[in-house]
Motif scaffolding. Structure first.
Motif, mmCIF file in Angstrom:
data_model
loop_
_atom_site.group_PDB
_atom_site.id
_atom_site.type_symbol
_atom_site.label_atom_id
_atom_site.label_comp_id
_atom_site.label_asym_id
_atom_site.label_seq_id
_atom_site.Cartn_x
_atom_site.Cartn_y
_atom_site.Cartn_z
ATOM 1 N N SER A 51 -58.175 40.852 71.092
ATOM 2 C CA SER A 51 -57.386 40.402 69.928
ATOM 3 C C SER A 51 -58.309 40.205 68.731
ATOM 4 C CB SER A 51 -56.668 39.089 70.258
ATOM 5 O OG SER A 51 -57.613 38.050 70.416
ATOM 6 N N PRO A 52 -57.769 40.338 67.522
ATOM 7 C CA PRO A 52 -58.599 40.152 66.331
ATOM 8 C C PRO A 52 -59.331 38.808 66.299
ATOM 9 C CG PRO A 52 -56.477 41.096 65.716
ATOM 10 C CD PRO A 52 -56.394 40.782 67.181
ATOM 11 N N LEU A 53 -58.701 37.761 66.830
ATOM 12 C CA LEU A 53 -59.336 36.432 66.756
ATOM 13 C C LEU A 53 -60.149 36.087 67.997
ATOM 14 C CD1 LEU A 53 -56.397 34.484 65.043
ATOM 15 C CD2 LEU A 53 -58.512 35.291 63.982
ATOM 16 N N HIS A 54 -60.081 36.947 69.019
ATOM 17 C CA HIS A 54 -60.898 36.769 70.241
ATOM 18 C C HIS A 54 -60.817 35.367 70.824
ATOM 19 C CE1 HIS A 54 -62.657 40.690 69.676
ATOM 20 N NE2 HIS A 54 -62.965 40.373 68.431
ATOM 21 N N ARG A 55 -59.619 34.798 70.842
ATOM 22 C CA ARG A 55 -59.543 33.476 71.481
ATOM 23 C C ARG A 55 -58.162 33.216 72.086
ATOM 24 N NH1 ARG A 55 -60.486 31.301 65.607
ATOM 25 N NH2 ARG A 55 -58.345 31.171 64.849
ATOM 26 N N HIS A 56 -58.143 32.209 72.976
ATOM 27 C CA HIS A 56 -56.909 31.828 73.661
ATOM 28 C C HIS A 56 -55.955 31.105 72.723
ATOM 29 C CE1 HIS A 56 -58.514 32.866 77.451
ATOM 30 N NE2 HIS A 56 -59.445 31.948 77.438
ATOM 31 N N VAL A 57 -54.720 31.124 73.170
ATOM 32 C CA VAL A 57 -53.683 30.390 72.458
ATOM 33 C C VAL A 57 -53.381 29.157 73.304
ATOM 34 C CG1 VAL A 57 -51.222 30.542 71.952
ATOM 35 C CG2 VAL A 57 -52.697 32.508 71.536
ATOM 36 N N ASP A 58 -53.096 28.018 72.688
ATOM 37 C CA ASP A 58 -52.627 26.910 73.514
ATOM 38 C C ASP A 58 -51.230 26.459 73.082
ATOM 39 O OD1 ASP A 58 -53.003 25.057 71.467
ATOM 40 O OD2 ASP A 58 -55.071 24.660 72.089
ATOM 41 N N ALA A 59 -50.657 25.600 73.910
ATOM 42 C CA ALA A 59 -49.260 25.212 73.685
ATOM 43 C C ALA A 59 -49.079 24.556 72.307
ATOM 44 C CB ALA A 59 -48.802 24.277 74.801
ATOM 45 N N GLU A 60 -50.108 23.860 71.830
ATOM 46 C CA GLU A 60 -49.992 23.199 70.512
ATOM 47 C C GLU A 60 -49.841 24.230 69.393
ATOM 48 O OE1 GLU A 60 -51.934 21.872 72.924
ATOM 49 O OE2 GLU A 60 -50.425 20.273 73.066
ATOM 50 N N ASP A 61 -50.539 25.374 69.518
ATOM 51 C CA ASP A 61 -50.410 26.439 68.502
ATOM 52 C C ASP A 61 -48.967 26.949 68.468
ATOM 53 O OD1 ASP A 61 -53.218 26.357 68.259
ATOM 54 O OD2 ASP A 61 -53.451 27.858 69.845
ATOM 55 N N VAL A 62 -48.408 27.071 69.655
ATOM 56 C CA VAL A 62 -47.033 27.568 69.762
ATOM 57 C C VAL A 62 -46.066 26.521 69.203
ATOM 58 C CG1 VAL A 62 -45.286 28.437 71.358
ATOM 59 C CG2 VAL A 62 -47.708 28.886 71.806
ATOM 60 N N GLY A 63 -46.375 25.241 69.481
ATOM 61 C CA GLY A 63 -45.553 24.143 68.958
ATOM 62 C C GLY A 63 -45.536 24.149 67.432
ATOM 63 N N ALA A 64 -46.675 24.428 66.833
ATOM 64 C CA ALA A 64 -46.759 24.433 65.362
ATOM 65 C C ALA A 64 -45.910 25.562 64.781
ATOM 66 C CB ALA A 64 -48.216 24.587 64.933
ATOM 67 N N ALA A 65 -45.951 26.724 65.414
ATOM 68 C CA ALA A 65 -45.160 27.864 64.919
ATOM 69 C C ALA A 65 -43.672 27.585 65.081
ATOM 70 C CB ALA A 65 -45.549 29.129 65.679
ATOM 71 N N ALA A 66 -43.309 27.010 66.232
ATOM 72 C CA ALA A 66 -41.892 26.694 66.462
ATOM 73 C C ALA A 66 -41.423 25.650 65.449
ATOM 74 C CB ALA A 66 -41.696 26.179 67.891
ATOM 75 N N ALA A 67 -42.290 24.679 65.153
ATOM 76 C CA ALA A 67 -41.909 23.634 64.195
ATOM 77 C C ALA A 67 -41.641 24.252 62.823
ATOM 78 C CB ALA A 67 -43.010 22.572 64.108
ATOM 79 N N TYR A 68 -42.447 25.237 62.454
ATOM 80 C CA TYR A 68 -42.185 25.925 61.178
ATOM 81 C C TYR A 68 -40.790 26.562 61.200
ATOM 82 C CZ TYR A 68 -41.846 29.898 58.078
ATOM 83 O OH TYR A 68 -41.354 30.803 57.181
ATOM 84 N N LEU A 69 -40.502 27.324 62.263
ATOM 85 C CA LEU A 69 -39.206 28.017 62.323
ATOM 86 C C LEU A 69 -38.036 27.033 62.378
ATOM 87 C CD1 LEU A 69 -40.166 30.881 64.799
ATOM 88 C CD2 LEU A 69 -39.579 31.148 62.370
ATOM 89 N N LEU A 70 -38.269 25.866 62.981
ATOM 90 C CA LEU A 70 -37.190 24.886 63.125
ATOM 91 C C LEU A 70 -36.990 24.050 61.863
ATOM 92 C CD1 LEU A 70 -38.028 23.755 66.768
ATOM 93 C CD2 LEU A 70 -35.993 25.035 66.053
ATOM 94 N N GLY A 71 -37.966 24.091 60.983
ATOM 95 C CA GLY A 71 -37.921 23.217 59.810
ATOM 96 C C GLY A 71 -37.313 23.872 58.585
ATOM 97 N N ASP A 72 -37.137 23.059 57.549
ATOM 98 C CA ASP A 72 -36.487 23.540 56.333
ATOM 99 C C ASP A 72 -37.330 24.571 55.587
ATOM 100 O OD1 ASP A 72 -34.359 21.972 56.913
ATOM 101 O OD2 ASP A 72 -34.954 20.313 55.598
ATOM 102 N N GLY A 73 -38.646 24.585 55.825
ATOM 103 C CA GLY A 73 -39.518 25.586 55.195
ATOM 104 C C GLY A 73 -39.140 27.007 55.584
ATOM 105 N N ALA A 74 -38.424 27.162 56.680
ATOM 106 C CA ALA A 74 -38.004 28.489 57.139
ATOM 107 C C ALA A 74 -36.505 28.693 56.892
ATOM 108 C CB ALA A 74 -38.337 28.659 58.617
ATOM 109 N N LYS A 75 -35.969 28.048 55.856
ATOM 110 C CA LYS A 75 -34.504 28.047 55.698
ATOM 111 C C LYS A 75 -33.911 29.439 55.479
ATOM 112 C CE LYS A 75 -33.856 26.552 50.820
ATOM 113 N NZ LYS A 75 -34.396 27.735 50.235
ATOM 114 N N ASN A 76 -34.739 30.390 55.017
ATOM 115 C CA ASN A 76 -34.231 31.762 54.874
ATOM 116 C C ASN A 76 -34.835 32.725 55.890
ATOM 117 O OD1 ASN A 76 -32.376 31.264 52.848
ATOM 118 N ND2 ASN A 76 -33.968 31.309 51.278
#
Ligand SMILES: NC(=O)c1ccc[n+]([C@@H]2O[C@H](COP(=O)([O-])OP(=O)(O)OC[C@H]3O[C@@H](n4cnc5c(N)ncnc54)[C@H](O)[C@@H]3O)[C@@H](O)[C@H]2O)c1
Length: 257
Positions: free
Chosen positions: A215-240
């Motif tokens: 991968s370009p970033l050569h590192r693992h993903v953890d559950a917190e990274d996924v939580g942050a992305a989901a929080a963006y999609l669930l929040g008003d910042g992603a309203k469109n």
């Protein structure tokens, strides 16, 4: 407090390593009230303890294959949240361990349908049940968890990949139907994260080391990274933002080799 006053239901916490828990924690830390479901007595105590740590108003059992249980759970959610729901997190998947080891070609009919039922149809059934509560709240946001193995062949992912393809397509059709009521539906496509479900995939350590190597970033993903992305999609910042997939995989999906 980005989620202050929001009412959320989270499906798919099994233990503290669950992706659903990382998402729930973000929501609760952001001020949301979070209700939880658990599947089976084996994990009930784990889920009750985690839910208590974020002062959850509701913890209830749900097997997503059971339509009557879905109806009961959403009635309970309506009761504790005054007939409204803003957020639904769907973080549920299952395939028989033997189907994540051998050849996809050998998947029997009953276990093929079971994987799709639990891992994909469950989004359709729970989104439908959430719809009136979200409409009453003036709109809502639904996030599910997917994986690249639904778009490309990933050795060992097998029938779960077919289920994720069904899930990915369901996200788009649900986004179209529910958009009318200001309900958004999106997916996070996570790279390999060490959880209970991941442990049943044969060759999971190989998946992890390939992401690290290529991968370009050569590192693992953890559950917190996924939580942050989901929080963006669930929040008003992603309203469109709806009908889309956000990749949290160190960029692995962008590579051809
Ligand atoms: N861990 C990874 O590497 C990874 C990567 C991409 C996507 N995902 C997806 O993330 C989601 C969450 O998985 P996880 O890795 O956090 O593992 P996990 O084992 O913590 O969560 C899976 C959850 O599914 C629930 N579940 C299974 N069958 C069910 C049923 N019939 N009814 C209700 N609930 C049921 C389990 O109880 C569990 O809580 C899944 O959709 C998984 O495919 C995981």
């Amino acid at each position: 407090m980005p989620f202050k006053g929001k009412r959320a239901l989270v499906l798919g916490v099994a233990n503290k390593r669950s992706i659903a828990w990382a998402i729930a924690k973000r929501l609760a830390d952001g001020g949301a009230e979070v209700a939880f479901t658990f599947q089976g007595e084996r994990i009930e105590k784990n889920v009750r303890d985690l839910a208590a740590s974020v002062s959850s108003p509701l913890v209830t059992e749900l097997d997503v294959r059971d339509d009557a249980a879905i109806e009961r759970v959403f009635a309970e959610v309506g009761q504790v949240f005054g007939g409204k729901l803003d957020i639904l997190v769907h973080s549920v998947a299952y395939a028989a361990a033997e189907d994540l080891e051998g050849r996809f070609t050998d998947t029997p009919r009953d276990r093929f349908w079971m994987a799709i039922d639990v891992s994909a149809y469950s989004l359709v059934a729970t989104a439908r049940a959430a719809q009136p509560l979200m409409a009453a709240a003036g709109g809502g946001s639904i996030v599910t968890m997917t994986y690249l193995g639904g778009e490309r062949a990933v050795p060992h992912y097998n029938v779960m990949g077919v289920a994720k393809a069904t899930l990915d397509s369901s996200v788009k059709y649900l986004a179209w139907d529910l958009g009318e009521q200001n309900i958004r539906v999106n997916a996070v496509s996570a790279g390999p994260v060490r959880t209970l479900a991941a442990r049943s995939i044969a060759g999971f350590p190989t998946m992890e080391s390939i992401v690290e190597e290529r991968s370009p970033l050569h590192r693992h993903v953890d559950a917190e990274d996924v939580g942050a992305a989901a929080a963006y999609l669930l929040g008003d910042g992603a309203k469109n933002v709806t009908g889309t997939t956000l990749y949290v995989d160190s960029g692995y999906h962008a590579m051809g080799m």
